[in-house]
Design an enzyme around this catalytic site. Structure first.
Site, mmCIF file in Angstrom:
data_model
loop_
_atom_site.group_PDB
_atom_site.id
_atom_site.type_symbol
_atom_site.label_atom_id
_atom_site.label_comp_id
_atom_site.label_asym_id
_atom_site.label_seq_id
_atom_site.Cartn_x
_atom_site.Cartn_y
_atom_site.Cartn_z
ATOM 1 N N ASP A 52 -4.482 -5.981 4.834
ATOM 2 C CA ASP A 52 -5.342 -6.697 5.583
ATOM 3 C C ASP A 52 -5.374 -8.445 5.017
ATOM 4 O OD1 ASP A 52 -6.321 -4.853 7.247
ATOM 5 O OD2 ASP A 52 -7.477 -3.934 5.553
ATOM 6 N N ASN A 61 0.843 -1.301 0.035
ATOM 7 C CA ASN A 61 0.188 0.144 -0.075
ATOM 8 C C ASN A 61 0.847 1.286 0.367
ATOM 9 O OD1 ASN A 61 0.502 0.705 2.802
ATOM 10 N ND2 ASN A 61 -0.416 -1.029 3.066
#
Ligand code: C5P
Length: 400
Positions: A276, A207
């Site tokens: 996640d 990310n």
């Protein structure tokens, strides 16, 4: 609080020089023995008389002033003091300090200093954002200087953005903290940066986290005397001075490092942006370009913070919530679900906040529902404010 402390204050030529008067006055009121050094440009903005009246001491302006003993003044001011504070520090004095240029009294004092140096940058936003200035500040930081500010806001030239010198009370607070580190002996565990979840030997999922928030937290905590362990995903940042750095890549590795260091920690600041999900299988060989479409199967990563929340005993646990909408609602939920003491929420879609920028706009939310919204500030200033909140909470809760 500063009784008996000898502080040399260097004033460079920026409009913020007028604020240095309030700083010197505050230092003197707190008992410090202050010697002021002014550059020639600083004297265009404010008279030395102001500072001699406020400090009760001679103001030093000239390298070759025959009223002082030649060759001794700069050494004395640079070495026979407890701290050297440069406020305002212009782009020019910062450049000289970062490159060892000594062509006037103040720059010579900085070069001759074997005492801690605190730099309070003040300049136009475009100048401040110039990569040359940023590199010089970074260099000074790496060399062990403490950088205080700048703040963001409206500047004297009409521009808006980072470059305003920190307020005198903020600089005074930083100086007080320097002499009485409020996190001395406290074990602080910080996580920072993204995680990298491999797809095959050459590809990964990650990310946009730059690690800047977590690195600033680690740096600020170390400056305040804490024993800091920084668990970091892959980032492009130099490690902060005086911090134990543990480098990890995947969420699983981060989990291991956090668990290993959790029981010894007093305060845990979980600023990392943990992925996640991870690919169910990381291919052993590079995935070949065969089919038009490839389906990726992802499995859930462990929620490290939630796990720490379950294990929590004496630790103060602070989480971060990066959202793009409904931030307070989501943040509150996370605080409950993960058993946190506080959560720092930010809207990553807002300009000047979130990933890969040097500033942040955050709201700190407590368990009892109290909230504190901070204005847009540098990530370093945000880090200091978060630590202010954590130390206040800690002394309220544990009387420490
Ligand atoms: O649930 P969300 O990822 O938005 O929560 C953010 C907070 O939880 C951050 O403090 C982050 O470091 C932590 N977190 C974690 N492990 C995960 C996901 C998030 O520790 N797998």
């Amino acid at each position: 609080m500063l009784t008996g402390k000898k502080i040399t204050v260097g004033i460079a030529g920026g409009i913020a020089a007028y604020k240095a008067a309030e700083l010197v006055s505050g230092l003197v009121k707190n008992g410090a023995d202050v010697r002021v050094v002014m550059t020639a440009s600083a004297r265009e903005f404010i008279q030395p008389l102001t500072f001699s009246a406020l400090s009760g001491n001679t103001v030093y302006t000239d390298m070759f002033d025959s009223s002082h003993r030649y060759g001794v003044t700069h050494i004395e001011l640079a070495q026979n003091a407890d701290l050297l504070v440069v406020a305002p520090a212009t782009a020019n004095i910062i450049a000289k300090a970062a490159n060892g240029i000594a062509d006037d009294l103040l720059s010579t004092i900085i070069l001759a200093a074997n005492i801690p140096v605190m730099i309070c940058p003040a300049m136009n936003t475009v100048m401040y954002n110039n990569p040359v200035v940023q590199q010089n500040i970074e260099k000074l930081c790496q060399l062990g200087c403490r950088i205080v500010g700048p703040n963001s806001g409206i500047l004297a030239c009409g521009a808006k953005g980072p470059g305003r010198m920190s307020e005198p009370r903020e600089i005074l607070q930083a100086i007080k903290r320097f002499f009485a580190p409020d996190l001395a002996g406290v074990n602080i565990l910080v996580s920072a940066g993204p995680t990298r979840e491999p797809l095959d030997p050459v590809r990964y999922l990650t990310n946009r986290s730059s690690g800047k928030m977590g690195y600033n937290l680690a740096r600020a905590a170390a400056e305040r005397g804490g024993n800091v362990v920084l668990v970091s995903g892959p980032v492009n940042l130099p490690p902060p001075a005086g911090v134990e750095l543990i480098k990890v890549e995947t969420a699983e590795q981060m989990r291991r490092a956090m668990l290993d260091n959790f029981s010894a920690a007093d305060i845990v600041l979980k600023a990392a942006a943990v992925a996640d999900y991870r690919p169910k299988h990381a291919a052993g060989e590079k995935i070949k370009k065969n089919d038009d479409a490839v389906a990726l199967q992802l499995v859930k990563n462990p929620d490290i913070l939630a796990e720490l929340g379950q294990l929590k005993k004496h630790q103060i646990l602070v989480g971060f919530a990066a959202e793009t909408g409904n931030i307070q609602e989501y943040a509150r939920k996370k605080l409950e679900q993960k058993n946190l003491d506080m959560i720092v929420a930010n809207n990553v879609s807002e300009e000047g906040a979130g990933f890969d920028v040097d500033t942040n706009i955050v709201t700190i939310i407590y368990r009892n529902g109290d909230m504190k919204k901070l204005p847009r500030m540098s990530k370093y200033a945000v880090a200091q404010s978060i630590l202010d909140e954590v130390t206040a909470y800690r002394s309220e809760r544990f009387g420490k």
